[in-house]
Design an enzyme around this catalytic site. Structure first.
Site, PDB file in Angstrom:
ATOM      1  N   SER A  53      -2.772  -7.692   3.126  1.00  0.00           N
ATOM      2  CA  SER A  53      -3.052  -7.550   4.563  1.00  0.00           C
ATOM      3  C   SER A  53      -3.460  -8.905   5.149  1.00  0.00           C
ATOM      4  O   SER A  53      -3.112  -9.227   6.281  1.00  0.00           O
ATOM      5  CB  SER A  53      -4.168  -6.529   4.793  1.00  0.00           C
ATOM      6  OG  SER A  53      -3.788  -5.263   4.308  1.00  0.00           O
ATOM      7  N   HIS A 103       0.840  -1.209   0.000  1.00  0.00           N
ATOM      8  CA  HIS A 103       0.000   0.000   0.000  1.00  0.00           C
ATOM      9  C   HIS A 103       0.872   1.256   0.000  1.00  0.00           C
ATOM     10  O   HIS A 103       0.592   2.219  -0.717  1.00  0.00           O
ATOM     11  CB  HIS A 103      -0.884   0.048   1.257  1.00  0.00           C
ATOM     12  CG  HIS A 103      -1.890  -1.053   1.382  1.00  0.00           C
ATOM     13  ND1 HIS A 103      -2.036  -1.814   2.516  1.00  0.00           N
ATOM     14  CD2 HIS A 103      -2.837  -1.503   0.508  1.00  0.00           C
ATOM     15  CE1 HIS A 103      -3.024  -2.686   2.358  1.00  0.00           C
ATOM     16  NE2 HIS A 103      -3.521  -2.528   1.142  1.00  0.00           N
ATOM     17  N   LYS A 160     -18.113  -6.937   7.989  1.00  0.00           N
ATOM     18  CA  LYS A 160     -17.228  -7.587   8.967  1.00  0.00           C
ATOM     19  C   LYS A 160     -16.353  -6.538   9.645  1.00  0.00           C
ATOM     20  O   LYS A 160     -15.897  -5.597   8.997  1.00  0.00           O
ATOM     21  CB  LYS A 160     -16.361  -8.640   8.286  1.00  0.00           C
ATOM     22  CG  LYS A 160     -15.550  -8.100   7.131  1.00  0.00           C
ATOM     23  CD  LYS A 160     -14.778  -9.206   6.446  1.00  0.00           C
ATOM     24  CE  LYS A 160     -14.271  -8.763   5.123  1.00  0.00           C
ATOM     25  NZ  LYS A 160     -13.091  -8.446   4.700  1.00  0.00           N
ATOM     26  N   ARG A 211      -1.897  -5.822  -8.295  1.00  0.00           N
ATOM     27  CA  ARG A 211      -0.734  -6.675  -8.045  1.00  0.00           C
ATOM     28  C   ARG A 211      -0.495  -7.641  -9.189  1.00  0.00           C
ATOM     29  O   ARG A 211       0.580  -7.727  -9.733  1.00  0.00           O
ATOM     30  CB  ARG A 211      -0.947  -7.467  -6.746  1.00  0.00           C
ATOM     31  CG  ARG A 211      -0.725  -6.641  -5.525  1.00  0.00           C
ATOM     32  CD  ARG A 211      -1.294  -7.265  -4.307  1.00  0.00           C
ATOM     33  NE  ARG A 211      -2.747  -7.240  -4.359  1.00  0.00           N
ATOM     34  CZ  ARG A 211      -3.528  -7.477  -3.336  1.00  0.00           C
ATOM     35  NH1 ARG A 211      -3.003  -7.818  -2.181  1.00  0.00           N
ATOM     36  NH2 ARG A 211      -4.835  -7.401  -3.451  1.00  0.00           N
TER      37      ARG A 211
END
Ligand code: ADP
Length: 161
Positions: free
Chosen positions: A130, A19, A43, A92
């Site tokens: 992450s 990031h 969530k 990515r």
């Protein structure tokens, strides 16, 4: 001349070197980059939105044109309210493409003036997420491959028995 402002939205739970790499690249292209932490996912994350913002803040303290903010609800609403039309997303690998295209085209339907700009990170961070970082942290592994030292410390605290 109007200042070119871009929003870089995401969960950033927590922020990784990948990031941060995207933030640096974006800061070299735009006059101002607002990193916007999404807070309303169904969530709950590992870290609170405030913690995530603080981690990002410390990670980019040396980059003068990067700001950190958070938002609830739709990204397009956040952007429209501020009259910002550019969003940044990191790409990515090909595996990101499907989801990112869905997102970009949906956003474009909701906000036709909006453009999504995709930036590639350094090849070193192509496999970094992450999720991976959280999993390695949970299992007690080294974390410097993925996150800055202050984030690593917070992850260790979180998973301390
Ligand atoms: P989201 O949950 O919205 O995908 P993330 O915080 O995981 O949010 O990621 C925010 C953005 O950063 C996304 O565009 C994602 O593809 C990108 N990103 C995540 N990890 C990396 C990385 N290692 N290198 C480059 N971009 C990344």
């Amino acid at each position: 001349m109007t200042r070119k402002i871009a929003v870089y939205p995401g969960s950033f739970d927590p922020v990784t070197h990948g990031h941060i790499d995207i933030m640096r690249r974006a800061s070299a292209i735009f006059d101002e980059v607002i990193v916007a932490v999404l807070v309303n996912r169904s969530k709950t994350g590992l870290f609170t939105p405030q913690e995530r913002q603080d981690f990002i803040h410390r990670s980019v303290a040396d980059i003068k044109n990067v700001r950190v903010d958070s938002f609830n609800g739709l990204l397009v609403d956040y952007m429209r309210q501020r009259e910002i039309t550019t969003a940044i997303r990191g790409l990515r690998a090909v595996s990101d493409l499907e989801y990112e295209f869905q997102l970009a085209h949906t956003n474009r339907m909701l906000y036709p003036e909006m453009e999504t700009v995709f930036l590639m990170p350094s090849v070193n961070y192509v496999y970094l997420s992450s999720t991976t970082v959280r999993e390695v942290a949970m299992l007690g592994g080294e974390l410097d491959f993925g996150v800055p030292a202050h984030v690593e410390k917070a992850l260790r605290e979180k998973y301390k028995k």
